[in-house]
Design a protein around this motif. Structure first.
Motif, mmCIF file in Angstrom:
data_model
loop_
_atom_site.group_PDB
_atom_site.id
_atom_site.type_symbol
_atom_site.label_atom_id
_atom_site.label_comp_id
_atom_site.label_asym_id
_atom_site.label_seq_id
_atom_site.Cartn_x
_atom_site.Cartn_y
_atom_site.Cartn_z
ATOM 1 N N ARG A 31 -12.140 11.874 -56.048
ATOM 2 C CA ARG A 31 -12.676 12.762 -55.019
ATOM 3 C C ARG A 31 -13.547 11.927 -54.097
ATOM 4 N N THR A 32 -13.252 11.963 -52.810
ATOM 5 C CA THR A 32 -14.045 11.258 -51.818
ATOM 6 C C THR A 32 -14.273 12.213 -50.654
ATOM 7 N N GLY A 33 -15.532 12.518 -50.399
ATOM 8 C CA GLY A 33 -15.831 13.530 -49.383
ATOM 9 C C GLY A 33 -15.210 14.850 -49.798
ATOM 10 N N ASN A 34 -14.427 15.429 -48.895
ATOM 11 C CA ASN A 34 -13.776 16.701 -49.214
ATOM 12 C C ASN A 34 -12.295 16.525 -49.558
ATOM 13 N N GLN A 35 -11.905 15.302 -49.879
ATOM 14 C CA GLN A 35 -10.523 15.013 -50.250
ATOM 15 C C GLN A 35 -10.422 14.706 -51.746
ATOM 16 N N ILE A 36 -9.331 15.179 -52.347
ATOM 17 C CA ILE A 36 -9.015 14.874 -53.738
ATOM 18 C C ILE A 36 -7.651 14.199 -53.744
ATOM 19 N N TYR A 37 -7.606 12.956 -54.223
ATOM 20 C CA TYR A 37 -6.357 12.212 -54.359
ATOM 21 C C TYR A 37 -5.962 12.262 -55.828
ATOM 22 N N ILE A 38 -4.849 12.921 -56.121
ATOM 23 C CA ILE A 38 -4.428 13.090 -57.506
ATOM 24 C C ILE A 38 -3.286 12.121 -57.814
ATOM 25 N N SER A 39 -3.459 11.353 -58.870
ATOM 26 C CA SER A 39 -2.444 10.403 -59.311
ATOM 27 C C SER A 39 -1.143 11.127 -59.630
ATOM 28 N N GLY A 40 -0.055 10.362 -59.642
ATOM 29 C CA GLY A 40 1.253 10.923 -59.958
ATOM 30 C C GLY A 40 1.236 11.648 -61.297
ATOM 31 N N GLN A 41 1.769 12.863 -61.288
ATOM 32 C CA GLN A 41 1.825 13.685 -62.496
ATOM 33 C C GLN A 41 3.267 13.746 -62.983
ATOM 34 N N LEU A 42 3.419 13.667 -64.289
ATOM 35 C CA LEU A 42 4.746 13.676 -64.906
ATOM 36 C C LEU A 42 5.091 15.081 -65.396
ATOM 37 N N PRO A 43 6.390 15.380 -65.489
ATOM 38 C CA PRO A 43 6.808 16.727 -65.910
ATOM 39 C C PRO A 43 6.776 16.895 -67.424
ATOM 40 N N THR A 44 5.809 17.637 -67.900
ATOM 41 C CA THR A 44 5.715 17.933 -69.322
ATOM 42 C C THR A 44 6.017 19.406 -69.526
ATOM 43 N N GLY A 45 7.153 19.674 -70.158
ATOM 44 C CA GLY A 45 7.566 21.041 -70.455
ATOM 45 C C GLY A 45 7.199 21.417 -71.868
ATOM 46 N N PRO A 46 7.679 22.556 -72.336
ATOM 47 C CA PRO A 46 7.356 23.023 -73.694
ATOM 48 C C PRO A 46 7.794 22.051 -74.789
ATOM 49 N N ASP A 47 8.836 21.259 -74.516
ATOM 50 C CA ASP A 47 9.355 20.323 -75.512
ATOM 51 C C ASP A 47 8.941 18.879 -75.244
ATOM 52 N N GLY A 48 7.969 18.674 -74.361
ATOM 53 C CA GLY A 48 7.506 17.333 -74.049
ATOM 54 C C GLY A 48 7.985 16.869 -72.684
ATOM 55 N N LEU A 49 7.965 15.563 -72.467
ATOM 56 C CA LEU A 49 8.354 15.016 -71.169
ATOM 57 C C LEU A 49 9.801 15.364 -70.838
ATOM 58 N N ILE A 50 10.027 15.711 -69.583
ATOM 59 C CA ILE A 50 11.380 16.004 -69.110
ATOM 60 C C ILE A 50 11.949 14.715 -68.549
ATOM 61 N N THR A 51 12.920 14.181 -69.243
ATOM 62 C CA THR A 51 13.486 12.886 -68.888
ATOM 63 C C THR A 51 14.914 13.053 -68.369
ATOM 64 N N GLY A 52 15.395 11.997 -67.749
ATOM 65 C CA GLY A 52 16.778 11.975 -67.283
ATOM 66 C C GLY A 52 16.865 11.578 -65.827
ATOM 67 N N LYS A 53 18.081 11.260 -65.427
ATOM 68 C CA LYS A 53 18.364 10.811 -64.071
ATOM 69 C C LYS A 53 19.152 11.890 -63.350
ATOM 70 N N LEU A 54 18.644 12.285 -62.178
ATOM 71 C CA LEU A 54 19.339 13.269 -61.350
ATOM 72 C C LEU A 54 20.635 12.657 -60.837
ATOM 73 N N GLY A 55 21.700 13.445 -60.871
ATOM 74 C CA GLY A 55 23.009 12.952 -60.458
ATOM 75 C C GLY A 55 23.780 12.333 -61.612
ATOM 76 N N GLN A 56 23.136 12.220 -62.758
ATOM 77 C CA GLN A 56 23.793 11.662 -63.945
ATOM 78 C C GLN A 56 23.555 12.570 -65.149
ATOM 79 N N ASP A 57 22.297 12.768 -65.511
ATOM 80 C CA ASP A 57 21.945 13.572 -66.684
ATOM 81 C C ASP A 57 21.508 14.989 -66.336
ATOM 82 N N LEU A 58 20.969 15.159 -65.131
ATOM 83 C CA LEU A 58 20.378 16.439 -64.720
ATOM 84 C C LEU A 58 20.939 16.873 -63.377
ATOM 85 N N ASP A 59 21.022 18.206 -63.184
ATOM 86 C CA ASP A 59 21.422 18.734 -61.885
ATOM 87 C C ASP A 59 20.181 19.106 -61.078
ATOM 88 N N VAL A 60 20.404 19.544 -59.846
ATOM 89 C CA VAL A 60 19.292 19.867 -58.940
ATOM 90 C C VAL A 60 18.386 20.940 -59.545
#
Length: 153
Positions: A31-60
């Motif tokens: 947080r600097t002044g009135n700005q908050i810069y949030i680091s990259g967040q990863l997708p954690t679903g009910p079963d843990g991290l959501i992994t895979g490659k779009l166009g190969q393992d996962l659809d849109v």
């Protein structure tokens, strides 16, 4: 959190997770002044991290769902930075990285999962500038990683 945002989350059937801890030598947000810069967040679903490659393992659709989980983690970080009150924040920009094959061209549709959720939860304060780009690989093999810039009042 404000009552309006609590109500929107409940109406959507969503709960914000605890703000995730960083996975390496960095802080989850600055947080600097009135700005908050949030680091990259990863997708954690009910079963843990959501992994895979779009166009190969996962659809849109699966990619957009992963992006929603990133958005929830971003909101959890923003809530922590805003001392628990998401009513004080406005999303300025999202940057979305999509783990995808070289010929996959629907990165914007994947990141729409996060953008749509931000508007659904924050209303007009969720409308934002955005980038959606392809990545050959992401940490831990996740499908999507999203970072954000918020403004706090």
């Amino acid at each position: 959190m404000t009552n309006a945002i609590d109500t929107r989350l409940a109406d959507l059937g969503l709960n914000l997770p605890d703000a995730p801890a960083p996975a390496a030598n960095y802080v989850p947000f600055v947080r600097t002044g009135n700005q908050i810069y949030i680091s990259g967040q990863l997708p954690t679903g009910p079963d843990g991290l959501i992994t895979g490659k779009l166009g190969q393992d996962l659809d849109v659709e699966a990619g957009a769902e992963a992006a929603k989980f990133c958005a929830l983690a971003l909101l959890a970080q923003a809530r922590k930075a805003a001392d628990g009150d998401l009513g004080r924040v406005r999303l300025v920009k999202l940057v979305g990285f999509v783990n995808s094959t070289a010929d996959f061209a629907d990165q914007p549709k994947v990141i729409n999962g996060a953008s749509d959720l931000m508007v659904a939860v924050l209303g007009d304060n969720g409308r934002h500038a955005r980038s959606a780009v392809s990545a050959a690989s992401l940490p831990f093999g996740v499908a999507v990683e999203i970072e954000g810039i918020f403004e706090i009042s």
